[in-house]
Each structure stands twice: as structure tokens, then as C-alpha cells.
Design a protein around this motif. Sequence first.
Motif, PDB file in Angstrom:
ATOM      1  N   LYS A 156       0.863  -1.184   0.000  1.00 50.82           N
ATOM      2  CA  LYS A 156       0.000   0.000   0.000  1.00 50.82           C
ATOM      3  C   LYS A 156       0.899   1.233   0.000  1.00 50.82           C
ATOM      4  O   LYS A 156       2.062   1.143   0.424  1.00 50.82           O
ATOM      5  CB  LYS A 156      -0.882   0.035   1.257  1.00 50.82           C
ATOM      6  N   PHE A 157       0.339   2.356  -0.419  1.00 53.94           N
ATOM      7  CA  PHE A 157       1.117   3.596  -0.466  1.00 53.94           C
ATOM      8  C   PHE A 157       0.372   4.670   0.322  1.00 53.94           C
ATOM      9  O   PHE A 157      -0.810   4.912   0.066  1.00 53.94           O
ATOM     10  CB  PHE A 157       1.294   4.036  -1.923  1.00 53.94           C
ATOM     11  N   VAL A 158       1.061   5.290   1.277  1.00 53.60           N
ATOM     12  CA  VAL A 158       0.432   6.341   2.090  1.00 53.60           C
ATOM     13  C   VAL A 158       1.159   7.667   1.877  1.00 53.60           C
ATOM     14  O   VAL A 158       2.384   7.731   1.974  1.00 53.60           O
ATOM     15  CB  VAL A 158       0.497   6.008   3.602  1.00 53.60           C
ATOM     16  N   CYS A 159       0.373   8.709   1.598  1.00 54.02           N
ATOM     17  CA  CYS A 159       0.964  10.055   1.500  1.00 54.02           C
ATOM     18  C   CYS A 159       0.025  11.038   2.183  1.00 54.02           C
ATOM     19  O   CYS A 159      -1.119  10.699   2.502  1.00 54.02           O
ATOM     20  CB  CYS A 159       1.175  10.450   0.037  1.00 54.02           C
ATOM     21  N   LEU A 160       0.546  12.238   2.393  1.00 52.29           N
ATOM     22  CA  LEU A 160      -0.296  13.300   2.953  1.00 52.29           C
ATOM     23  C   LEU A 160      -1.120  13.938   1.858  1.00 52.29           C
ATOM     24  O   LEU A 160      -2.306  14.179   2.000  1.00 52.29           O
ATOM     25  CB  LEU A 160       0.602  14.425   3.483  1.00 52.29           C
ATOM     26  N   LEU A 161      -0.405  14.227   0.769  1.00 47.14           N
ATOM     27  CA  LEU A 161      -0.994  14.981  -0.327  1.00 47.14           C
ATOM     28  C   LEU A 161      -0.661  14.339  -1.644  1.00 47.14           C
ATOM     29  O   LEU A 161       0.450  13.836  -1.827  1.00 47.14           O
ATOM     30  CB  LEU A 161      -0.321  16.351  -0.428  1.00 47.14           C
ATOM     31  N   THR A 162      -1.591  14.417  -2.581  1.00 46.25           N
ATOM     32  CA  THR A 162      -1.283  14.019  -3.946  1.00 46.25           C
ATOM     33  C   THR A 162      -2.055  14.928  -4.904  1.00 46.25           C
ATOM     34  O   THR A 162      -2.653  15.929  -4.477  1.00 46.25           O
ATOM     35  CB  THR A 162      -1.558  12.517  -4.182  1.00 46.25           C
ATOM     36  N   CYS A 163      -2.029  14.583  -6.179  1.00 42.64           N
ATOM     37  CA  CYS A 163      -2.676  15.397  -7.219  1.00 42.64           C
ATOM     38  C   CYS A 163      -3.115  14.422  -8.320  1.00 42.64           C
ATOM     39  O   CYS A 163      -2.643  13.271  -8.342  1.00 42.64           O
ATOM     40  CB  CYS A 163      -1.687  16.420  -7.769  1.00 42.64           C
ATOM     41  N   PRO A 164      -3.988  14.836  -9.215  1.00 41.96           N
ATOM     42  CA  PRO A 164      -4.475  13.892 -10.233  1.00 41.96           C
ATOM     43  C   PRO A 164      -3.344  13.259 -11.044  1.00 41.96           C
ATOM     44  O   PRO A 164      -3.395  12.070 -11.380  1.00 41.96           O
ATOM     45  CB  PRO A 164      -5.372  14.767 -11.117  1.00 41.96           C
ATOM     46  N   GLU A 165      -2.288  14.035 -11.343  1.00 41.74           N
ATOM     47  CA  GLU A 165      -1.176  13.505 -12.150  1.00 41.74           C
ATOM     48  C   GLU A 165      -0.449  12.364 -11.416  1.00 41.74           C
ATOM     49  O   GLU A 165      -0.082  11.355 -12.030  1.00 41.74           O
ATOM     50  CB  GLU A 165      -0.164  14.617 -12.460  1.00 41.74           C
ATOM     51  N   GLY A 166      -0.221  12.550 -10.138  1.00 39.64           N
ATOM     52  CA  GLY A 166       0.501  11.539  -9.345  1.00 39.64           C
ATOM     53  C   GLY A 166      -0.304  10.260  -9.209  1.00 39.64           C
ATOM     54  O   GLY A 166       0.226   9.144  -9.339  1.00 39.64           O
ATOM     55  N   ILE A 167      -1.600  10.426  -8.977  1.00 40.02           N
ATOM     56  CA  ILE A 167      -2.471   9.251  -8.851  1.00 40.02           C
ATOM     57  C   ILE A 167      -2.509   8.483 -10.171  1.00 40.02           C
ATOM     58  O   ILE A 167      -2.359   7.254 -10.205  1.00 40.02           O
ATOM     59  CB  ILE A 167      -3.905   9.674  -8.439  1.00 40.02           C
ATOM     60  N   ALA A 168      -2.684   9.229 -11.269  1.00 38.88           N
ATOM     61  CA  ALA A 168      -2.795   8.571 -12.582  1.00 38.88           C
ATOM     62  C   ALA A 168      -1.517   7.795 -12.891  1.00 38.88           C
ATOM     63  O   ALA A 168      -1.570   6.654 -13.369  1.00 38.88           O
ATOM     64  CB  ALA A 168      -3.065   9.615 -13.663  1.00 38.88           C
ATOM     65  N   ALA A 169      -0.362   8.410 -12.603  1.00 40.76           N
ATOM     66  CA  ALA A 169       0.916   7.752 -12.930  1.00 40.76           C
ATOM     67  C   ALA A 169       1.101   6.483 -12.096  1.00 40.76           C
ATOM     68  O   ALA A 169       1.449   5.417 -12.644  1.00 40.76           O
ATOM     69  CB  ALA A 169       2.067   8.727 -12.683  1.00 40.76           C
ATOM     70  N   LEU A 170       0.848   6.573 -10.802  1.00 39.24           N
ATOM     71  CA  LEU A 170       1.066   5.392  -9.945  1.00 39.24           C
ATOM     72  C   LEU A 170       0.053   4.292 -10.270  1.00 39.24           C
ATOM     73  O   LEU A 170       0.400   3.106 -10.326  1.00 39.24           O
ATOM     74  CB  LEU A 170       1.007   5.789  -8.460  1.00 39.24           C
ATOM     75  N   GLN A 171      -1.185   4.699 -10.527  1.00 36.98           N
ATOM     76  CA  GLN A 171      -2.201   3.678 -10.835  1.00 36.98           C
ATOM     77  C   GLN A 171      -1.945   2.999 -12.179  1.00 36.98           C
ATOM     78  O   GLN A 171      -2.240   1.819 -12.340  1.00 36.98           O
ATOM     79  CB  GLN A 171      -3.589   4.300 -10.823  1.00 36.98           C
TER      80      GLN A 171
END
Length: 209
Positions: A156-171
Amino acid sequence: MSNVHLINHPLVQHKLTLMRRKDASTNTFRTLLNELSSLMAYEVTRDMPLQDVEIETPLETMTGRMIDGKKLVFVSILRAGNGILEGMLNVVPGARVGHVGLYRDPQTLEPVEYYFKMPQEMQERDIIIVDPMLATGNSAIAAVARLKQLKPRSIKFVCLLTCPEGIAALQKAHPDVAIYTAAIDRQLNAHGYILPGLGDAGDRIFGTK
Ligand code: URA
């Protein structure tokens, strides 16, 4: 946004807002991150398997339920990930800890590993990767790929903050990895910073700017 868990508990949101303020001192920022990390640990461990354990109360024997904390590994992406460790270990003190160090090659812009230290027997472990900011996703993607070589039970990956670009890339790279975050901000800027964000998490944790 499948496999993305937004932790919108009021305490989490309140502390995050205090952290974002540019006039929050290093001490305040670190204290809040510590508290927030403990709260996020509750969410990310919500589905952890429990073991039946026979115990004696002062009155009789009973079967209680306990987490096998030693099966859990928190993996910090250096250096900002270290800011999350203490708060998580406060609530799961039996967990093991691994560290991954990556830097971005200035020519290729690809992440290069400079440090990698994990506990033994990773095949039997559930990994929770911690990094305050999921921005471009490059470090997260590289860290997950490297950890998958060890064939852990789950990641699993835990962060405080992300953005649509970061989510799309990791997913896109690792659709099997669930993302836990306290906020999904508007966008990345041209320098790879999250907007509105909170600035450079490492600098704010360690007071290096
Ligand atoms: N890393 C940070 O520390 N902050 C950002 O906004 C993006 C990446």
C-alpha cells in the motif's frame, strides 16, 4: 480513482490545513505530521488480519484478537518519508522498517537507487510505503517496482498529499497498489510541485530551507 482512499476525517483535515500554512514553524510542522501519521495509520491498517490469541483476564481465560505487527513493514522513501515513520510506529510499534533512497538522474530524469535496506523474509510481509507527497509519481513507481522484486504479500502507499497527475501515474504503473491520502490537490506545477500543496515536505520537516 479506484483504489484511492481519501482520509477525510475532521482531525486529519484540520491538522493538514495547519501544516500547509507557510508560517508554520519546523517544530509545528513536524509535530502535526507526527500526529497526522498516527491517524493515517488507523486508516491504512483498517483491514489488517487479526489472530486469535488466548489470554487470561483477572477473572478467566478468553480468546482475544491481535495484529501480528511483525508482519508489517513501513518503507520510507528517503528523506521525507522518515517524517511519517514515528507517528506510524507509535500506533504499530511492532512493525519493521525499511528505507529506499532514490535520486533523479539530471540527464535522463529517471529515478536512480542509492540506498535500499529491508528486513528479512519480505515474502511474508505486508508493505506500507510512506512518502508525504505523491507528485510526479516517479519515485513511488520506482520504489514499488523494486519492492515487488521481493514478492511481498501486499503493498500500500500512504501520502499526505497528492494530485491527479501523481495518482494517474502510480495507478497506471501499479494498479494493484492502494493509495491512501489526506488530500488530492489541484495540479502539479512545471517544477513537479503540488498546488496548492505545502511546499517541499523534506525542507519543512527537517528545517533545511
Ligand atoms: N515533493 C515535495 O516535497 N513537495 C511537492 O509539492 C512535490 C514533491
